[in-house]
Write a protein that holds these residues in place. Sequence first.
Motif, mmCIF file in Angstrom:
data_model
loop_
_atom_site.group_PDB
_atom_site.id
_atom_site.type_symbol
_atom_site.label_atom_id
_atom_site.label_comp_id
_atom_site.label_asym_id
_atom_site.label_seq_id
_atom_site.Cartn_x
_atom_site.Cartn_y
_atom_site.Cartn_z
ATOM 1 N N ASN A 11 0.830 -1.212 0.000
ATOM 2 C CA ASN A 11 0.000 0.000 0.000
ATOM 3 C C ASN A 11 0.860 1.257 0.000
ATOM 4 O O ASN A 11 0.544 2.241 -0.677
ATOM 5 C CB ASN A 11 -0.946 0.000 1.187
ATOM 6 C CG ASN A 11 -2.059 -1.015 1.037
ATOM 7 O OD1 ASN A 11 -2.294 -1.543 -0.056
ATOM 8 N ND2 ASN A 11 -2.740 -1.312 2.124
ATOM 9 N N ASP A 12 1.987 1.231 0.718
ATOM 10 C CA ASP A 12 2.913 2.364 0.738
ATOM 11 C C ASP A 12 3.520 2.592 -0.654
ATOM 12 O O ASP A 12 3.611 3.731 -1.119
ATOM 13 C CB ASP A 12 4.014 2.132 1.772
ATOM 14 C CG ASP A 12 4.924 3.332 1.913
ATOM 15 O OD1 ASP A 12 4.408 4.455 2.116
ATOM 16 O OD2 ASP A 12 6.153 3.146 1.806
ATOM 17 N N MET A 13 3.916 1.499 -1.321
ATOM 18 C CA MET A 13 4.462 1.625 -2.683
ATOM 19 C C MET A 13 3.417 2.220 -3.628
ATOM 20 O O MET A 13 3.742 3.084 -4.446
ATOM 21 C CB MET A 13 4.923 0.264 -3.209
ATOM 22 C CG MET A 13 6.166 -0.255 -2.552
ATOM 23 S SD MET A 13 6.885 -1.733 -3.326
ATOM 24 C CE MET A 13 5.502 -2.776 -3.608
ATOM 25 N N LEU A 14 2.178 1.771 -3.521
ATOM 26 C CA LEU A 14 1.125 2.279 -4.395
ATOM 27 C C LEU A 14 0.854 3.756 -4.135
ATOM 28 O O LEU A 14 0.672 4.538 -5.071
ATOM 29 C CB LEU A 14 -0.152 1.449 -4.230
ATOM 30 C CG LEU A 14 -0.054 0.001 -4.706
ATOM 31 C CD1 LEU A 14 -1.315 -0.766 -4.338
ATOM 32 C CD2 LEU A 14 0.231 -0.075 -6.186
ATOM 33 N N ARG A 15 0.815 4.150 -2.855
ATOM 34 C CA ARG A 15 0.601 5.571 -2.535
ATOM 35 C C ARG A 15 1.719 6.437 -3.135
ATOM 36 O O ARG A 15 1.460 7.499 -3.700
ATOM 37 C CB ARG A 15 0.544 5.770 -1.021
ATOM 38 C CG ARG A 15 -0.824 5.529 -0.427
ATOM 39 C CD ARG A 15 -0.914 6.028 1.014
ATOM 40 N NE ARG A 15 -0.238 5.156 1.956
ATOM 41 C CZ ARG A 15 -0.715 4.007 2.409
ATOM 42 N NH1 ARG A 15 -1.888 3.580 2.010
ATOM 43 N NH2 ARG A 15 -0.040 3.286 3.271
ATOM 44 N N LYS A 16 2.969 5.976 -3.025
ATOM 45 C CA LYS A 16 4.092 6.736 -3.582
ATOM 46 C C LYS A 16 4.000 6.816 -5.104
ATOM 47 O O LYS A 16 4.274 7.863 -5.695
ATOM 48 C CB LYS A 16 5.421 6.103 -3.159
ATOM 49 C CG LYS A 16 5.722 6.306 -1.694
ATOM 50 C CD LYS A 16 7.000 5.613 -1.276
ATOM 51 C CE LYS A 16 7.281 5.880 0.194
ATOM 52 N NZ LYS A 16 8.476 5.200 0.658
ATOM 53 N N GLY A 20 3.385 10.229 -7.700
ATOM 54 C CA GLY A 20 4.336 10.642 -8.721
ATOM 55 C C GLY A 20 5.766 10.218 -8.490
ATOM 56 O O GLY A 20 6.652 10.572 -9.262
ATOM 57 N N GLU A 21 6.025 9.452 -7.437
ATOM 58 C CA GLU A 21 7.390 8.986 -7.187
ATOM 59 C C GLU A 21 7.684 7.789 -8.084
ATOM 60 O O GLU A 21 6.936 6.816 -8.097
ATOM 61 C CB GLU A 21 7.570 8.606 -5.718
ATOM 62 C CG GLU A 21 7.490 9.790 -4.783
ATOM 63 C CD GLU A 21 7.781 9.402 -3.357
ATOM 64 O OE1 GLU A 21 8.818 8.736 -3.106
ATOM 65 O OE2 GLU A 21 6.980 9.752 -2.480
ATOM 66 N N SER A 22 8.763 7.865 -8.834
ATOM 67 C CA SER A 22 9.099 6.761 -9.738
ATOM 68 C C SER A 22 9.822 5.653 -9.005
ATOM 69 O O SER A 22 10.421 5.866 -7.953
ATOM 70 C CB SER A 22 9.940 7.266 -10.904
ATOM 71 O OG SER A 22 11.198 7.696 -10.453
ATOM 72 N N GLY A 23 9.752 4.465 -9.584
ATOM 73 C CA GLY A 23 10.482 3.328 -9.054
ATOM 74 C C GLY A 23 9.725 2.505 -8.033
ATOM 75 O O GLY A 23 10.266 1.539 -7.501
ATOM 76 N N TYR A 24 8.478 2.851 -7.753
ATOM 77 C CA TYR A 24 7.715 2.089 -6.769
ATOM 78 C C TYR A 24 6.706 1.149 -7.419
ATOM 79 O O TYR A 24 6.619 -0.012 -7.052
ATOM 80 C CB TYR A 24 7.002 3.021 -5.784
ATOM 81 C CG TYR A 24 7.965 3.633 -4.828
ATOM 82 C CD1 TYR A 24 8.435 2.915 -3.742
ATOM 83 C CD2 TYR A 24 8.443 4.922 -5.027
ATOM 84 C CE1 TYR A 24 9.355 3.458 -2.870
ATOM 85 C CE2 TYR A 24 9.367 5.478 -4.158
ATOM 86 C CZ TYR A 24 9.814 4.744 -3.084
ATOM 87 O OH TYR A 24 10.735 5.285 -2.230
#
Length: 103
Positions: A11-16, A20-24
Amino acid sequence: MREQLGKDAVNDMLRKAIAGESGYFFAMENHRTFGTPDTASTSVICWDESDRCSRRDPQWMIDATEFANSVGIEIEVRDEQDHEEARERARALRKILREAKYA
């Protein structure tokens, strides 16, 4: 993924990715996208309707190749399935983009 990595981590990766954070996380299917692509990537793994897996270039490499060719720098794809060739080409493309930024 939630089973393997844990619900909170995924869920943290999806939120990032949504922020707009790349690489997640990034997924594309039938021209629909979710998440943020990673411009450091040199390979995208795809599955076709027959569940066959293949490698292709990420969109940033396709766009960078088109740019390089448009300014007279010929970029050749020697082997679409060779990961090392893709990494070498990505290094060359990043150099071309950096030099174009400061030209």
